[in-house]
Write a protein that holds these residues in place. Structure first.
Motif, PDB file in Angstrom:
ATOM      1  N   THR A  84     173.563  45.515  -3.677  1.00 44.84           N
ATOM      2  CA  THR A  84     172.697  44.492  -4.232  1.00 44.84           C
ATOM      3  C   THR A  84     172.208  44.989  -5.581  1.00 44.84           C
ATOM      4  N   THR A 101     174.910  40.304  -5.873  1.00 47.81           N
ATOM      5  CA  THR A 101     175.598  41.239  -4.986  1.00 47.81           C
ATOM      6  C   THR A 101     176.958  41.552  -5.583  1.00 47.81           C
ATOM      7  N   ARG A 119     179.567  47.810  -1.252  1.00 53.73           N
ATOM      8  CA  ARG A 119     178.851  46.541  -1.352  1.00 53.73           C
ATOM      9  C   ARG A 119     177.425  46.891  -1.736  1.00 53.73           C
TER      10      ARG A 119
END
Length: 175
Positions: free
Chosen positions: A81, A88, A79
């Motif tokens: 940014t 995201t 995950r």
């Protein structure tokens, strides 16, 4: 807007791009290529490429992660940014397989990529092989994802549900 349906002929399933339609493009998705003669195709070199992942834009990142991990058993691999895109990215994979990655892309308000969301823009559906179609459909319905369409062919049964973004998900049972 009605979700895209799988494209079928009477003899076989045709996977890939839908017939050309007028949509505002963000520079990706299916398109009609200019007509090319056979001689041009024979002269063209084959690009050495390996399919890497499928990236889809989602409206609700957390609902999408929950759908793919809880209902379909995928695992979050990463995950991140992406500051430059104000977004995201979540990468999902099927456990124990060396298969493809599903990349969920969410863009914040104010991002140049946060454009009007249109179901199926450049994407027809994602397919998952399952062992027991009836059990999978019951589980999906219990989770709020009822069957959109069921089909059967010799040697396989399959049905479509929708993810939280309206993208069609094929659940296929073979044998």
């Amino acid at each position: 807007m009605r979700p895209p349906a799988p494209f079928l002929t009477s003899k076989s399933r045709i996977w890939g791009c839908p017939p050309p339609r007028k949509v505002e493009s963000r520079g990706h998705g299916c398109f009609s290529a200019p007509k090319t003669g056979t001689a041009d195709l024979q002269r063209a070199e084959t690009m050495k490429a390996k399919f890497f992942y499928t990236g889809i834009r989602v409206k609700d990142l957390e609902a999408s992660v929950k759908f793919y991990t809880t209902l379909l058993g995928m695992k979050v691999r990463s995950r991140n940014t992406v500051d430059a895109a104000k977004g995201t990215v979540v990468e999902l994979v099927c456990e124990g397989e060396g298969g493809n990655t599903l990349e969920l892309n969410y863009y914040e308000k104010g991002s140049s990529f946060d454009t009007k969301y249109e179901v199926g823009e450049g994407l027809d559906h994602l397919a998952f092989a399952i062992k027991d179609l009836d059990a999978a459909l019951a589980e999906a319905a219990k989770a709020g994802h009822p069957v959109v369409q069921k089909m059967q062919e010799p040697g396989s049964r399959y049905a479509y549900i929708q993810d939280p973004n309206g993208i069609w998900i094929e659940l296929a049972q073979f044998g």
